[in-house]
Design a protein around this motif. Structure first.
Motif, PDB file in Angstrom:
ATOM      1  N   MET A 161       3.196  -1.174  -9.320  1.00 50.28           N
ATOM      2  CA  MET A 161       3.755  -1.394  -8.215  1.00 50.28           C
ATOM      3  C   MET A 161       4.539  -0.137  -7.667  1.00 50.28           C
ATOM      4  SD  MET A 161       3.432  -4.880  -7.730  1.00 50.28           S
ATOM      5  CE  MET A 161       4.427  -5.122  -6.625  1.00 50.28           C
ATOM      6  N   ALA A 162       4.872   0.726  -8.501  1.00 50.49           N
ATOM      7  CA  ALA A 162       5.601   1.979  -8.126  1.00 50.49           C
ATOM      8  C   ALA A 162       4.705   2.780  -7.063  1.00 50.49           C
ATOM      9  CB  ALA A 162       6.170   2.872  -9.206  1.00 50.49           C
ATOM     10  N   ARG A 164       2.627   1.653  -5.178  1.00 47.56           N
ATOM     11  CA  ARG A 164       2.538   0.870  -3.972  1.00 47.56           C
ATOM     12  C   ARG A 164       3.456   1.379  -2.962  1.00 47.56           C
ATOM     13  NH1 ARG A 164      -1.612   0.235  -6.195  1.00 47.56           N
ATOM     14  NH2 ARG A 164      -3.537  -0.410  -4.950  1.00 47.56           N
ATOM     15  N   ILE A 165       4.578   1.641  -3.351  1.00 48.82           N
ATOM     16  CA  ILE A 165       5.684   1.922  -2.650  1.00 48.82           C
ATOM     17  C   ILE A 165       5.484   2.498  -1.150  1.00 48.82           C
ATOM     18  CG2 ILE A 165       8.131   2.772  -2.220  1.00 48.82           C
ATOM     19  CD1 ILE A 165       8.181   2.526  -5.136  1.00 48.82           C
ATOM     20  N   ARG A 167       2.754   2.565   0.709  1.00 51.18           N
ATOM     21  CA  ARG A 167       1.695   1.725   1.536  1.00 51.18           C
ATOM     22  C   ARG A 167       2.771   0.760   1.861  1.00 51.18           C
ATOM     23  NH1 ARG A 167      -4.114   0.476   0.646  1.00 51.18           N
ATOM     24  NH2 ARG A 167      -4.372  -0.816   2.198  1.00 51.18           N
ATOM     25  N   VAL A 168       3.556   0.219   1.174  1.00 51.40           N
ATOM     26  CA  VAL A 168       4.280  -0.971   1.320  1.00 51.40           C
ATOM     27  C   VAL A 168       5.301  -0.507   2.541  1.00 51.40           C
ATOM     28  CG1 VAL A 168       5.881  -2.845   0.720  1.00 51.40           C
ATOM     29  CG2 VAL A 168       4.322  -1.866  -0.847  1.00 51.40           C
ATOM     30  N   ARG A 169       6.017   0.589   2.469  1.00 44.11           N
ATOM     31  CA  ARG A 169       6.826   1.311   3.443  1.00 44.11           C
ATOM     32  C   ARG A 169       5.797   1.277   4.899  1.00 44.11           C
ATOM     33  NH1 ARG A 169      11.646   1.436   1.546  1.00 44.11           N
ATOM     34  NH2 ARG A 169      12.056   2.133  -0.640  1.00 44.11           N
ATOM     35  N   TRP A 171       3.188  -0.332   5.700  1.00 40.23           N
ATOM     36  CA  TRP A 171       3.228  -1.697   6.393  1.00 40.23           C
ATOM     37  C   TRP A 171       4.103  -2.041   7.023  1.00 40.23           C
ATOM     38  CZ3 TRP A 171       5.227  -6.419   5.237  1.00 40.23           C
ATOM     39  CH2 TRP A 171       4.717  -7.589   5.771  1.00 40.23           C
ATOM     40  N   LEU A 172       5.547  -2.003   6.494  1.00 32.97           N
ATOM     41  CA  LEU A 172       6.761  -2.423   6.852  1.00 32.97           C
ATOM     42  C   LEU A 172       7.046  -1.758   8.589  1.00 32.97           C
ATOM     43  CD1 LEU A 172       8.636  -4.667   6.008  1.00 32.97           C
ATOM     44  CD2 LEU A 172      10.035  -2.971   5.024  1.00 32.97           C
TER      45      LEU A 172
ATOM     46  N   VAL B  15       0.496  -7.397   2.368  1.00 33.05           N
ATOM     47  CA  VAL B  15       0.394  -5.948   2.583  1.00 33.05           C
ATOM     48  C   VAL B  15      -1.160  -5.435   2.224  1.00 33.05           C
ATOM     49  CG1 VAL B  15       1.474  -3.942   1.816  1.00 33.05           C
ATOM     50  CG2 VAL B  15       2.680  -6.001   2.197  1.00 33.05           C
ATOM     51  N   GLU B  16      -1.657  -6.120   1.159  1.00 29.93           N
ATOM     52  CA  GLU B  16      -3.028  -5.642   0.964  1.00 29.93           C
ATOM     53  C   GLU B  16      -3.800  -6.486  -0.170  1.00 29.93           C
ATOM     54  OE1 GLU B  16      -1.928  -2.133  -1.813  1.00 29.93           O
ATOM     55  OE2 GLU B  16      -4.257  -1.678  -2.114  1.00 29.93           O
ATOM     56  N   LEU B  24      -1.025  -8.472  -2.441  1.00 32.01           N
ATOM     57  CA  LEU B  24       0.339  -7.742  -2.679  1.00 32.01           C
ATOM     58  C   LEU B  24       1.024  -8.387  -1.425  1.00 32.01           C
ATOM     59  CD1 LEU B  24       1.618  -5.436  -4.181  1.00 32.01           C
ATOM     60  CD2 LEU B  24       0.917  -4.020  -2.194  1.00 32.01           C
ATOM     61  N   PHE B  26       4.710  -9.148   0.539  1.00 31.27           N
ATOM     62  CA  PHE B  26       5.916  -8.639   0.570  1.00 31.27           C
ATOM     63  C   PHE B  26       6.960  -9.922   0.470  1.00 31.27           C
ATOM     64  CE2 PHE B  26       9.553  -7.234   3.248  1.00 31.27           C
ATOM     65  CZ  PHE B  26       9.702  -5.991   2.701  1.00 31.27           C
ATOM     66  N   PHE B  48      12.462   4.282 -13.870  1.00 32.94           N
ATOM     67  CA  PHE B  48      12.135   4.304 -12.525  1.00 32.94           C
ATOM     68  C   PHE B  48      13.070   5.260 -11.573  1.00 32.94           C
ATOM     69  CE2 PHE B  48       9.192   1.507 -13.987  1.00 32.94           C
ATOM     70  CZ  PHE B  48       8.029   1.646 -13.583  1.00 32.94           C
ATOM     71  N   PHE B  53      13.609  -1.064  -3.838  1.00 33.56           N
ATOM     72  CA  PHE B  53      13.097  -0.858  -2.670  1.00 33.56           C
ATOM     73  C   PHE B  53      14.227  -0.942  -1.327  1.00 33.56           C
ATOM     74  CE2 PHE B  53      10.494  -2.363   0.974  1.00 33.56           C
ATOM     75  CZ  PHE B  53       9.462  -1.539   1.172  1.00 33.56           C
ATOM     76  N   GLY B 143       9.430  -5.809 -10.042  1.00 35.66           N
ATOM     77  CA  GLY B 143       8.381  -5.236  -9.354  1.00 35.66           C
ATOM     78  C   GLY B 143       8.718  -5.318  -7.986  1.00 35.66           C
ATOM     79  N   LEU B 146      11.684  -3.201  -7.042  1.00 38.73           N
ATOM     80  CA  LEU B 146      11.086  -1.828  -7.059  1.00 38.73           C
ATOM     81  C   LEU B 146      10.272  -1.387  -5.778  1.00 38.73           C
ATOM     82  CD1 LEU B 146      11.061   1.042  -8.440  1.00 38.73           C
ATOM     83  CD2 LEU B 146       9.193   0.161  -9.749  1.00 38.73           C
ATOM     84  N   ALA B 147       9.271  -2.218  -5.322  1.00 35.95           N
ATOM     85  CA  ALA B 147       8.222  -1.912  -4.601  1.00 35.95           C
ATOM     86  C   ALA B 147       8.206  -2.990  -3.388  1.00 35.95           C
ATOM     87  CB  ALA B 147       7.066  -2.123  -5.134  1.00 35.95           C
ATOM     88  N   CYS B 149       7.251  -6.076  -3.430  1.00 38.51           N
ATOM     89  CA  CYS B 149       6.341  -6.903  -3.043  1.00 38.51           C
ATOM     90  C   CYS B 149       6.064  -7.954  -4.562  1.00 38.51           C
ATOM     91  CB  CYS B 149       4.793  -6.237  -2.996  1.00 38.51           C
ATOM     92  SG  CYS B 149       4.940  -5.802  -1.280  1.00 38.51           S
TER      93      CYS B 149
END
Ligand code: SF4
Lengths: 177, 456
Positions: A161-162, A164-165, A167-169, A171-172, B15-16, B24, B26, B48, B53, B143, B146-147, B149
């Motif tokens: 998940m870490a 992917r951050i 990529r998620v940002r 996308w947003l 997202v993916e 994935l 959101f 982490f 996020f 998760g 953190l991310a 999603c």
């Protein structure tokens, strides 16, 4: 990865997470050390565990294993007590996800196999090949989720998940524009 | 291709695409409570760098054991509180809190079209708003913190159309128990239930929440009600919702959140519920129920009968009780308390009866109407808000073999205490049963004042 394969048979359906670990034992904040609480909520659960093979690492049960609450403590307590797989015809969704994330393989097999598997003392289970070799010489194939199999065998859900951050940002940001 | 309401929400959040049919997805909002969040928060802190996020998407609600009952639960609360403070996360702490599934909507944290996750299986309650609201484990929640999603397999969609108005005496709780009995206790596993039909349109938001609350009890990922004017007027003016123009712009967008005509579903069920009567569970899962007027069924499982201390053919109304409980995320909102108070007004309970409002806001609203007097005049215990007896974790635990009638959602073995027996019913049925000391409906009660009259 091969398991020792000693079986704890539990000939019941709908084993819910309150039975796996009752709510009054959810007061900690650590994910380890919960094995002593396993099955404390199940009628006859303690006797069941006392009668289990000392190296038992596989549970065979009937359908809808892990239904009810989302408590990951159910998977944590199974893992901590040495269980690496649960074989059942079906799992409740949240438990199914939690099991993968904690090294407890949720192995789905057709209901017709369960009678035979409940009677087996030891099974040869290969999580990489996705096979169960039964005492009568047969082989049952199962399918693990190819993505979650990686988390099951090696851990790393959070690392995945870490990564992917960004990529998620992205996308947003694209969505907002 | 015509899409279901769920398809639309799902696709707006992917997202993916990931291997094995996973995606994935959101998460717009994370609800964090003190039992399942701390381990995830600690994991992020240890490995982490204690980053999140987006703290603004998270709301922390102190709920299950509120206030703390011992050192361990106090530590859970402290970790949640410190973490929320550190990150500037909105927190509803002891005194302004309640059950997270009650507090989140009443403060306006949920809205149509949103994705919302919480480490609690009854998060499906919030599907009542036309949100994709689901329960997840602690790791999945961590998760998402953190991310942003979750990793999910796309659920199938089951369309349940309910037609007809609920008859007098039938409630959303009876509807929920009826639907579970129809589709089975695991019949919607890996499905989202998309509700529709004239019944849903006629239900208040409280009632829709009661219905969606129990979607998980048929295994469903969540329930989903199409948002409509009832939804919008509930949300208008809520604390976390924008006001004026901004809110109305959102409403205009939400109005478009509808299943397309011709959308296809994995399965479709149509039920006429106009003849629905009160339902009570007799067994050890929410699918094992019968009409209040009925008997323990002939095909009841031996294991359930043994645990519940019942025999086949026994009329449910004859079962003596040791405790009654009105509360939980299923039935602890103001309308539920009013329904119970209507039954208890001027009467006395004959067994220990606990009434626990779903939030402190509900508690205050109930007290402004004098409901606390009704309950206490009847001899019931009126508590602060919390999950309370629902899960046998803090207060109101029942003894082995004790029989409790409860407005909650789960009757699993040991749910309200080791060896305890739970019968699920609506608040009105629980209240009537509390008066008579056995399972009963309000129509069995003598008119208020009749008892004194006959004594004279
Ligand atoms: S009231 Fe009961 S079911 Fe609802 S969140 Fe609390 S413990 Fe869970």
């Amino acid at each position: 990865m091969k398991l020792a394969g000693y079986v704890l048979p539990i000939d019941r359906a709908d084993i819910d997470t309150d039975q796996i670990i009752p709510a009054h034992l959810l007061t900690g904040v650590e994910t380890t050390g919960l094995g002593e609480h396993l099955f404390k909520g199940m009628p006859g659960g303690r006797e069941l565990l006392e009668g289990a093979h000392p190296q038992a690492d596989v549970i065979v049960a009937r359908e809808n294993f892990g239904c009810g609450s989302s408590r990951e403590h159910a998977a944590w307590s199974l893992r901590d007590r040495g269980f690496r797989a649960v074989i059942a015809p079906s799992f409740a969704r949240i438990f199914h996800e939690n099991a993968y994330n904690n090294g407890v393989a949720p192995i789905v097999v057709a209901a017709e196999h369960i009678d035979g598997l409940l009677g087996a003392e030891r099974l040869h289970i290969d999580l990489i090949d996705e096979t169960i070799a039964t005492p009568d010489g047969g082989t049952i194939h199962f399918t693990l989720d190819p993505l979650r199999k990686q988390f099951l065998l090696e851990g790393g859900y959070m690392e995945f998940m870490a990564k992917r951050i960004p990529r998620v940002r992205g996308w947003l940001a694209a969505k907002a524009s | 291709m015509p899409q279901s309401l769920f398809d639309k929400i799902w696709e707006a959040h992917v997202v993916e695409e990931l291997p094995g049919g996973n995606a994935l997805v959101f998460v717009d909002r994370i609800v964090a409570h003190e039992i399942t969040t701390p381990a995830g928060a600690l994991e992020i802190q240890r490995n982490f760098g204690d980053v999140l996020f987006d703290p603004k998407r998270i709301v922390a609600i102190y709920d299950h054991v509120s206030p703390a009952k011992d050192t361990e639960t106090a530590i859970q609360g402290k970790i949640l509180r410190d973490w929320a403070k550190r990150h500037g996360i909105a927190m509803h702490d002891i005194g302004q809190n309640g059950i997270c599934h009650v507090v989140a909507p009443e403060r306006g944290y949920v809205e149509p079209g949103m994705s919302l996750a919480c480490g609690d299986s009854h998060t499906c309650t919030l599907g009542a708003f036309g949100a994709f609201a689901l329960g997840i484990g602690t790791t999945a929640q961590a998760g998402a913190m953190l991310a942003g999603c979750l990793i999910l397999q796309r659920p199938k969609v089951m369309k349940i159309t309910l037609e007809g108005r609920l008859a007098h005496g039938a409630t959303a709780k009876d509807l929920a128990l009826y639907v579970i009995a129809q589709i089975g206790f695991k019949g919607a596993t890996n499905h989202v239930i998309e509700y529709g039909g004239s019944t849903i349109e006629s239900l208040s938001m409280d009632e829709r929440m009661t219905l969606c609350n129990m979607a998980i009890e048929s295994g469903a990922t969540t329930g989903l009600c199409p948002p409509d004017e009832t939804t919008f007027s509930y949300l208008r003016g809520r604390e976390r919702q924008p006001t004026g123009e901004a809110f109305e712009r959102n409403v205009a967008r939400w109005r478009t959140l509808r299943a397309d005509s011709g959308a296809t579903y994995a399965s479709e069920i149509v039920l006429d519920v106009s003849g629905l009567r009160p339902i009570v569970t007799w067994g050890t899962n929410p699918g094992e129920s019968a009409p209040l007027d009925g008997t323990v069924p002939a095909d009841a499982s031996a294991a359930s009968l043994e645990y519940m201390g019942l025999t086949r053919g026994t009329p449910l109304r004859s079962l003596g009780l040791d405790q009654a409980f009105i509360g939980s995320c299923t039935n602890s909102r103001l309308s539920d308390l009013r329904a119970a108070a209507d039954v208890l007004r001027g009467r006395k309970v004959t067994i220990p009866t606990i009434v626990t409002p779903g939030s402190q806001a509900v508690k205050r609203a109930a007290e402004r109407e004098g409901l606390h007097d009704v309950f206490q005049d009847a001899g019931a215990l009126w508590t602060h808000s919390s999950c309370g007896p629902c899960l046998g974790m803090s207060m109101g635990v029942i003894a082995p073999g004790a029989r409790c009638i409860s407005s909650t959602n789960r009757n699993f073995p040991g749910r309200m205490g080791a060896g305890g027996r739970v019968h699920l019913a609506s608040p009105a049925v629980v209240a009537a049963s509390a008066v008579l000391g056995h399972i009963a409906g309000p129509e069995e009660l003598a008119p208020v004042g009749a008892a004194e009259a006959s004594v004279r």
